[in-house]
Every structure is written in structure tokens, then in C-alpha cells.
Design an enzyme around this catalytic site. Structure first.
Site, PDB file in Angstrom:
ATOM      1  N   GLY A  29       4.970  -1.092   2.972  1.00 29.17           N
ATOM      2  CA  GLY A  29       4.123   0.071   2.777  1.00 29.17           C
ATOM      3  C   GLY A  29       4.887   1.384   2.730  1.00 29.17           C
ATOM      4  O   GLY A  29       5.891   1.569   3.412  1.00 29.17           O
ATOM      5  N   HIS A  63       0.811  -1.211   0.000  1.00 28.82           N
ATOM      6  CA  HIS A  63       0.000   0.000   0.000  1.00 28.82           C
ATOM      7  C   HIS A  63       0.848   1.266   0.000  1.00 28.82           C
ATOM      8  O   HIS A  63       1.894   1.345   0.644  1.00 28.82           O
ATOM      9  CB  HIS A  63      -0.927   0.014   1.221  1.00 28.82           C
ATOM     10  CG  HIS A  63      -0.183   0.082   2.527  1.00 28.82           C
ATOM     11  ND1 HIS A  63       0.157   1.263   3.136  1.00 28.82           N
ATOM     12  CD2 HIS A  63       0.299  -0.900   3.328  1.00 28.82           C
ATOM     13  CE1 HIS A  63       0.809   1.022   4.266  1.00 28.82           C
ATOM     14  NE2 HIS A  63       0.911  -0.291   4.408  1.00 28.82           N
ATOM     15  N   ASP A  64       0.409   2.248  -0.778  1.00 26.26           N
ATOM     16  CA  ASP A  64       0.974   3.597  -0.763  1.00 26.26           C
ATOM     17  C   ASP A  64       2.411   3.675  -1.267  1.00 26.26           C
ATOM     18  O   ASP A  64       3.097   4.669  -1.024  1.00 26.26           O
ATOM     19  CB  ASP A  64       0.883   4.209   0.642  1.00 26.26           C
ATOM     20  CG  ASP A  64      -0.548   4.275   1.150  1.00 26.26           C
ATOM     21  OD1 ASP A  64      -1.337   5.038   0.579  1.00 26.26           O
ATOM     22  OD2 ASP A  64      -0.869   3.543   2.114  1.00 26.26           O
TER      23      ASP A  64
END
Length: 260
Positions: free
Chosen positions: A136, A118-119
């Protein structure tokens, strides 16, 4: 061209000349650009945006929800640029409230079994070799190459034109234009071959080498090195990129090379 054994949600936006092979799932709220090919058994989940002329190989899963306990179902996306290749069984997770999106740029090669959490923000012309794992909120700048089976700690940034040895554990930020290897991960020189391939001349490469001599090879701490570089070396785009990277590093940069 869509095979009858593929599932394409009626609310997805798929360009007319996209090739979708059997057993593909394209969910709602997906956009796929012209000339892209989606290999069999790939799964493209809501919030995914794929550019033009990409190749997604069998078994890839793009846009799954984050493996992050702070994710509460907020609307986030995965955004992939043009001419990027994503090989077999790659997984790319959506963003969280932290950045709102996970991004892979254009002209990238993401090899088999890579995970992009994520991200993450992956720039253009990046190569992630087989089984590289990005935690992440990792940032990988343009033209970086990360060797196979490397693990990148959350929040780490890898600079532009960096080459990292296979099997590396990357716990600190890796400044631009360098090679990194050994354990713990260390500066092992300038990525001079990669820079020459990208039309950096010998004078520019020597300038970059001189900068890193102050940072890594003269027994100075980072603050001292930055002060001397700013005082004694003329401002250039490369000098300023290196200094800004080091100053902005939240985790600190990787260590210098210390022979056994």
C-alpha cells in the site's frame, strides 16, 4: 463489441469501440475509454477508470476493495491512463481514505501476476515485471523498471528512470536515475543504458554520476553529501530532482554498495 457471454452493467460507461471478450464482468460505476480491449474472465469493479487504447488480459481483477483493515467502505477509485497493458491475473486494488485512489499512468506495461495495492501511484512508461508486488501507498515514478518477483514495502518511493534487479526486497526509497541490486538492496551504479535510450547525453550522465559519488562513494553521510553537492555543483533539473528526492525521503534511501 461486447460478447453475449460478457456482463456489462447498464450504469457503466463503455466507449462504443471497446472490445469485451466472453466471461468478462464490467460492474457499475466503471468508465472504459475508446479502443480498449478487455480479455476474457477479467473483472472490472466499481470505481475503475480505464483510459484509451489499453489492453487488459484474461484473469485481471481491477478495482477490488483494498486488503487493508482501515478501509471502511469509503468511495475510492482506480485510475488507469492511456495505452497501458495489464497482463494476465494482475490485481489492482482501489484506494483508501489515505489517498483516495490508486493510479497507473499511461504507456505502462504491468506484467502477469503483478499486485498493485491500495493508494499506489504508478507513473507513466513504467514496467513492472512478472509477479512484482507493490504494498500500500507505494509510489513508482516515470520510466522506472522493477524486475520480476520483487516486493516493494509499503510507503516506499521508487524514483524516475530507476532499474531494480529481479527478486529484490525494496525496503527503502530508491533515488532517481540509478540501478539497484544485491541483498540488502544497494546502489550499484547509474542506469546509463536506460538514460541513453531516453536521450540523455554523456555530459548529463556524468553529472548524475558525480552527484551519486558524493552520496554513495566518498564516505559521507547523507546530510554531508547534500551540503557539498549544493555548494559545489551547479543547479540543474537533475541535480535538484535528486536532492529533493533525498531530502523528502521518509523511509531513508537505499544503502551504498559494499563489496563482499
Amino acid at each position: 463489441m461486447k460478447q453475449p457471454l460478457a456482463y456489462v452493467h447498464p450504469e457503466s460507461q463503455v466507449a462504443d469501440n471497446v472490445v469485451i471478450e466472453p466471461f468478462v464482468t464490467v460492474d457499475k460505476d466503471v468508465v472504459i475509454g475508446e479502443g480498449t480491449r478487455i480479455g476474457s474472465n477479467a473483472t472490472i469493479l466499481p470505481g475503475t477508470r480505464i483510459g484509451k487504447n489499453c489492453r487488459i488480459f484474461p484473469g485481471a481483477v481491477i478495482g477490488a476493495v483494498p486488503q487493508d483493515l482501515k478501509f471502511k467502505g469509503e468511495y475510492t477509485t482506480v485510475e488507469i491512463g492511456d495505452n497501458t497493458t495489464i497482463r494476465e491475473c494482475v490485481t489492482v486494488n482501489r484506494g483508501t481514505i489515505a489517498r483516495g485512489k490508486t493510479v497507473i499512468g499511461s504507456n505502462c506495461l504491468i506484467m502477469a501476476y503483478v499486485h498493485i495495492a491500495h493508494d499506489c501511484i504508478v507513473g507513466n512508461n513504467v514496467i513492472l515485471v512478472n509477479s512484482t508486488q507493490l504494498a500500500g501507498e507505494v509510489t513508482v515514478d516515470d520510466w522506472a523498471i522493477i524486475g520480476g518477483m520483487s516486493a516493494i514495502h509499503q510507503f516506499v518511493r521508487v524514483g524516475t528512470h530507476v532499474m531494480i534487479s529481479g527478486g529484490s526486497l525494496v525496503r527503502k526509497d530508491v533515488p532517481p536515475f540509478i540501478k539497484a541490486g544485491r541483498e540488502p538492496l544497494s546502489y550499484v551504479g547509474i542506469n546509463s543504458i536506460g538514460l541513453r535510450r531516453r536521450n540523455y547525453n554523456n555530459d548529463k550522465i556524468r553529472e548524475i554520476q558525480d552527484i551519486y559519488r558524493y552520496i554513495y562513494q566518498k564516505g559521507l553521510n547523507t546530510t554531508q553529501a547534500i551540503e557539498i553537492i549544493e555548494a559545489e555543483m551547479a543547479a540543474t533539473p537533475e541535480r535538484d530532482e535528486i536532492l529533493l528526492f533525498v531530502k523528502d525521503s521518509k523511509r531513508g534511501i537505499i544503502r551504498g554498495y559494499f563489496p563482499d
